[in-house]
Design a protein around this motif. Structure first.
Motif, PDB file in Angstrom:
ATOM      1  N   PRO A  54       3.953   7.495   2.464  1.00 54.10           N
ATOM      2  CA  PRO A  54       4.146   6.930   1.125  1.00 54.10           C
ATOM      3  C   PRO A  54       2.831   6.867   0.353  1.00 54.10           C
ATOM      4  O   PRO A  54       1.797   6.468   0.896  1.00 54.10           O
ATOM      5  CB  PRO A  54       4.694   5.524   1.414  1.00 54.10           C
ATOM      6  CG  PRO A  54       5.407   5.672   2.724  1.00 54.10           C
ATOM      7  CD  PRO A  54       4.570   6.644   3.503  1.00 54.10           C
ATOM      8  N   ALA A  55       2.889   7.293  -0.919  1.00 52.12           N
ATOM      9  CA  ALA A  55       1.722   7.315  -1.809  1.00 52.12           C
ATOM     10  C   ALA A  55       0.630   8.269  -1.323  1.00 52.12           C
ATOM     11  O   ALA A  55      -0.531   8.152  -1.705  1.00 52.12           O
ATOM     12  CB  ALA A  55       1.148   5.912  -2.017  1.00 52.12           C
ATOM     13  N   GLY A  56       1.000   9.244  -0.484  1.00 50.37           N
ATOM     14  CA  GLY A  56       0.010  10.206  -0.003  1.00 50.37           C
ATOM     15  C   GLY A  56      -1.080   9.581   0.839  1.00 50.37           C
ATOM     16  O   GLY A  56      -2.221  10.068   0.888  1.00 50.37           O
ATOM     17  N   PHE A  57      -0.719   8.532   1.583  1.00 52.39           N
ATOM     18  CA  PHE A  57      -1.714   7.723   2.302  1.00 52.39           C
ATOM     19  C   PHE A  57      -2.411   8.508   3.410  1.00 52.39           C
ATOM     20  O   PHE A  57      -3.476   8.090   3.879  1.00 52.39           O
ATOM     21  CB  PHE A  57      -1.022   6.482   2.873  1.00 52.39           C
ATOM     22  CG  PHE A  57      -1.954   5.370   3.245  1.00 52.39           C
ATOM     23  CD1 PHE A  57      -2.434   4.496   2.281  1.00 52.39           C
ATOM     24  CD2 PHE A  57      -2.345   5.173   4.558  1.00 52.39           C
ATOM     25  CE1 PHE A  57      -3.291   3.456   2.622  1.00 52.39           C
ATOM     26  CE2 PHE A  57      -3.197   4.133   4.911  1.00 52.39           C
ATOM     27  CZ  PHE A  57      -3.671   3.273   3.930  1.00 52.39           C
ATOM     28  N   GLN A  58      -1.857   9.635   3.827  1.00 48.64           N
ATOM     29  CA  GLN A  58      -2.511  10.423   4.877  1.00 48.64           C
ATOM     30  C   GLN A  58      -3.906  10.884   4.438  1.00 48.64           C
ATOM     31  O   GLN A  58      -4.755  11.186   5.273  1.00 48.64           O
ATOM     32  CB  GLN A  58      -1.645  11.622   5.279  1.00 48.64           C
ATOM     33  CG  GLN A  58      -1.527  12.726   4.242  1.00 48.64           C
ATOM     34  CD  GLN A  58      -0.482  12.440   3.180  1.00 48.64           C
ATOM     35  OE1 GLN A  58       0.152  11.395   3.196  1.00 48.64           O
ATOM     36  NE2 GLN A  58      -0.300  13.374   2.260  1.00 48.64           N
ATOM     37  N   SER A  59      -4.161  10.911   3.124  1.00 52.52           N
ATOM     38  CA  SER A  59      -5.478  11.337   2.622  1.00 52.52           C
ATOM     39  C   SER A  59      -6.542  10.255   2.777  1.00 52.52           C
ATOM     40  O   SER A  59      -7.704  10.486   2.448  1.00 52.52           O
ATOM     41  CB  SER A  59      -5.370  11.740   1.148  1.00 52.52           C
ATOM     42  OG  SER A  59      -5.031  10.618   0.340  1.00 52.52           O
ATOM     43  N   ARG A  76      -8.292  -0.998   7.015  1.00 60.88           N
ATOM     44  CA  ARG A  76      -7.004  -0.996   6.313  1.00 60.88           C
ATOM     45  C   ARG A  76      -6.364   0.385   6.260  1.00 60.88           C
ATOM     46  O   ARG A  76      -5.170   0.503   5.970  1.00 60.88           O
ATOM     47  CB  ARG A  76      -7.179  -1.546   4.897  1.00 60.88           C
ATOM     48  CG  ARG A  76      -8.082  -0.725   3.999  1.00 60.88           C
ATOM     49  CD  ARG A  76      -8.335  -1.455   2.694  1.00 60.88           C
ATOM     50  NE  ARG A  76      -9.157  -0.705   1.755  1.00 60.88           N
ATOM     51  CZ  ARG A  76     -10.476  -0.643   1.784  1.00 60.88           C
ATOM     52  NH1 ARG A  76     -11.142  -1.288   2.732  1.00 60.88           N
ATOM     53  NH2 ARG A  76     -11.148   0.047   0.876  1.00 60.88           N
ATOM     54  N   PHE A  77      -7.120   1.443   6.592  1.00 60.27           N
ATOM     55  CA  PHE A  77      -6.559   2.792   6.559  1.00 60.27           C
ATOM     56  C   PHE A  77      -5.961   3.213   7.900  1.00 60.27           C
ATOM     57  O   PHE A  77      -5.593   4.371   8.082  1.00 60.27           O
ATOM     58  CB  PHE A  77      -7.645   3.796   6.146  1.00 60.27           C
ATOM     59  CG  PHE A  77      -8.179   3.581   4.756  1.00 60.27           C
ATOM     60  CD1 PHE A  77      -7.359   3.131   3.732  1.00 60.27           C
ATOM     61  CD2 PHE A  77      -9.514   3.814   4.476  1.00 60.27           C
ATOM     62  CE1 PHE A  77      -7.852   2.922   2.442  1.00 60.27           C
ATOM     63  CE2 PHE A  77     -10.017   3.615   3.193  1.00 60.27           C
ATOM     64  CZ  PHE A  77      -9.185   3.164   2.175  1.00 60.27           C
ATOM     65  N   MET A 117       0.856  -1.201   0.000  1.00 60.98           N
ATOM     66  CA  MET A 117       0.000   0.000   0.000  1.00 60.98           C
ATOM     67  C   MET A 117       0.886   1.244   0.000  1.00 60.98           C
ATOM     68  O   MET A 117       0.674   2.180   0.752  1.00 60.98           O
ATOM     69  CB  MET A 117      -0.930   0.007   1.216  1.00 60.98           C
ATOM     70  CG  MET A 117      -1.844  -1.192   1.306  1.00 60.98           C
ATOM     71  SD  MET A 117      -2.967  -1.132   2.729  1.00 60.98           S
ATOM     72  CE  MET A 117      -4.206   0.014   2.144  1.00 60.98           C
ATOM     73  N   GLY A 118       1.921   1.209  -0.837  1.00 59.10           N
ATOM     74  CA  GLY A 118       2.840   2.334  -0.946  1.00 59.10           C
ATOM     75  C   GLY A 118       4.284   1.959  -0.739  1.00 59.10           C
ATOM     76  O   GLY A 118       5.188   2.654  -1.205  1.00 59.10           O
ATOM     77  N   VAL A 119       4.548   0.862  -0.026  1.00 62.40           N
ATOM     78  CA  VAL A 119       5.917   0.394   0.226  1.00 62.40           C
ATOM     79  C   VAL A 119       6.119  -0.941  -0.481  1.00 62.40           C
ATOM     80  O   VAL A 119       5.397  -1.912  -0.224  1.00 62.40           O
ATOM     81  CB  VAL A 119       6.197   0.264   1.735  1.00 62.40           C
ATOM     82  CG1 VAL A 119       7.548  -0.398   1.990  1.00 62.40           C
ATOM     83  CG2 VAL A 119       6.161   1.634   2.395  1.00 62.40           C
TER      84      VAL A 119
END
Length: 387
Positions: free
Chosen positions: A340-345, A318-319, A87-89
């Motif tokens: 990573p991948a702007g996951f904070q959104s 999952r968030f 999921m970004g990594v």
């Protein structure tokens, strides 16, 4: 004083009230093994095309966060789903993370336990049991070479091919028996990753439990334990009572960890939890109190962390990684709130406001002035003007 949004679309004033817990080393040896699953800190100044390329990692800050966990007597579950695996990594980043972490762990005075996630996320088009096993083995060999203990992470590849129990048995038998040291198995529910629905070859939890227990019983000396993340306290209690002697149950239940770790008088769970990275002072000091026979202090420290954990891990579960990184930012463990991948959104401002409130009540905002200033900036970004 801050103006925070609420779940019912209002704005309300909030003043910090919690007296922060001070992180420290435990006074006594802990009676529960506790792995905290830690996140990865991005380097936003080096990040380019974050959705399409490997993440740029701030290695110094990422490792400093882990050393902070070790300083408090906690072990580390490295390169797991908390670190945004899949999921970004990517695997190459995870591999470097594992290698750097193991070097740091070997140099740390606490000599912390570190277990690392081995999966199949570097390989595509896996269409046979042997291909899945070989993909696992490639990652396992890298982890063992670095000196880490294996966690055999649940793979999306087996459900994707509609594998039945005999296929799971073939793959896991090969991996368990071939490992250098006893492994930790990993049963992650679909609430954490929808692609894992029907893991172990069945959607019936009872049938899956019987299968996994028989798998472990075939060679219990090669299984350190199993992490179960199904958010079902009754199932975990029944399952752990059936484990062979010496095989641990590592709870991954971020809703019910307090009673599961305390136990029922006959059996108890150890811990492998993402929430422990966010609540480390409370977790470490609660486990210390349990080791000292002080159940009242154990309960008092853990009780206010449970609402916090349930908010961080609320559906879509999952968030949850965003809440872990958010608290690390509020507490000064990283300079920014970029993932990573702007996951904070993946979470909304109302969620972050509730995490802020609950962390304060759980005494987990280590630097209140810093936390308030950073929360104020995030609120301004979302158009919530502060007085």
């Amino acid at each position: 004083m801050l103006t925070l949004p609420t779940q019912d679309f209002r704005l309300e004033s909030y003043r910090l009230t919690g007296e922060p817990l001070v992180p420290r080393a435990p006074r006594v040896a802990l009676t529960r093994t506790a792995f905290a699953a830690a996140h990865v800190v991005s380097d936003p100044l080096r990040e380019r095309n974050p959705w399409d390329t490997r993440p740029a990692v701030d290695w110094e800050t990422t490792l400093a966060f882990r050393e902070g966990l070790w300083d408090q007597g906690l072990g580390l579950a490295e390169a797991m789903d908390t670190a945004q695996r899949g999921m970004g990594v990517d695997w190459l980043t995870a591999k470097e993370l594992i290698e750097r972490t193991m070097r740091a762990a070997k140099a740390h005075p606490m000599r912390p336990r570190v277990a690392c996630g081995a999966g199949t996320d570097h390989a595509t088009g896996l269409a046979s049991p042997d291909a899945v096993a070989a993909a696992y083995e490639e990652q396992a060999e890298a982890i063992e070479r670095a000196g880490g203990q294996l966690i055999l992470m649940a793979t999306r590849a087996l459900p994707a091919m509609g594998a039945r129990m005999d296929v799971y048995h073939r793959v896991y038998r090969r991996l368990i028996d071939g490992a250098e040291k006893p492994v930790i198995l990993h049963w992650l529910g679909e609430m954490f990753d929808p692609a894992l629905k029907g893991y172990w070859g069945t959607e019936d939890v009872g049938e899956a439990s019987d299968f996994v227990l028989s798998l472990i019983a075939e060679n219990p000396g090669q299984v350190d334990g199993i992490k179960i993340s199904l958010l079902d306290q009754a199932h975990e209690e029944a399952f752990r009572a059936r484990l062979p002697e010496g095989v641990r149950l590592y709870t991954g239940d971020d809703f019910n960890y307090a009673p599961l770790i305390a136990g029922d008088g006959w059996h108890y769970s150890h811990a492998l939890l993402g929430i422990f990275a966010a609540i480390a002072p409370a977790a470490a000091q609660a486990l210390e109190a349990l080791a000292e026979g002080d159940r009242a202090t154990y309960d008092a420290l853990f009780a206010p962390t449970v609402p916090l954990s349930r908010e961080i891990f609320r559906a879509p579960t999952r968030f949850y990684k965003a809440g872990i990184a958010f608290l690390a930012w509020l507490n000064g463990w990283q300079r920014h709130f970029i993932m990573p991948a702007g996951f904070q959104s993946s979470r909304d401002i109302t969620h972050y406001a509730e995490v802020f409130r609950l962390a304060d009540r759980a005494r987990l905002l280590a630097k209140p002035d810093l936390a308030e200033a950073r929360m104020r900036g995030l609120l301004d970004l979302h158009g919530i003007e502060q007085g």
